[in-house]
Design a protein around this motif. Sequence first.
Motif: not given
Length: 199
Positions: A2-4
């Motif tokens: 999951t990307k920030a």
Amino acid sequence: MTKATNLVWHESEVSKQERRELKQHKSAVLWFTGLSGSGKSTLSSALEKELYINGVHTYRLDGDNIRHGLNKDLGFSPEDRTENIRRIGEVSKLMVDAGLFVLTAFISPYHNDRELVRDLVESEEFIEIYVKASLETCEKRDPKGLYKKARAGEIKGFTGIDAPYDEPFQPEVTIDTDVLNIEESVEAIVDYLKQNDYL
């Protein structure tokens, strides 16, 4: 993974220009590209020493060294090579912002990857240095014994043997190490930096 999200860039109270004024010189990426054995690491190391002697603030990033730490999770597939260069480009951008000359010695075989790094910084902050040497010369030098292993089939996807190298279209500097010795090569790059008001 999951990307920030919800990220906001936090501006510094000290500008790149102020850092440059403190150091009394410009900052830029000196991007050494060329085949394995062309002399990138040797030349970038000698140039860094020469710049240091003359009071220029530098840092050198070398292909093998980076793969010991920052990029130790990457292999040599085309995708990993691209990610390797992308990360180096981002680190180089930070160092230019810090007011340093960052010397990067990477085969960086793909033109598009080198252009990606060029696009990360301002137009005059990327200096492509093509360390040119014939494949025959590089194989004779073979400082790490990699060509021998590649020819024996022990290494797959080796640049210049069974993987491509895109020669730079219009590098700012070309250093032909078939012709120039290390002192002449360093002198040629320093002359370029002086003539173009980097130093």
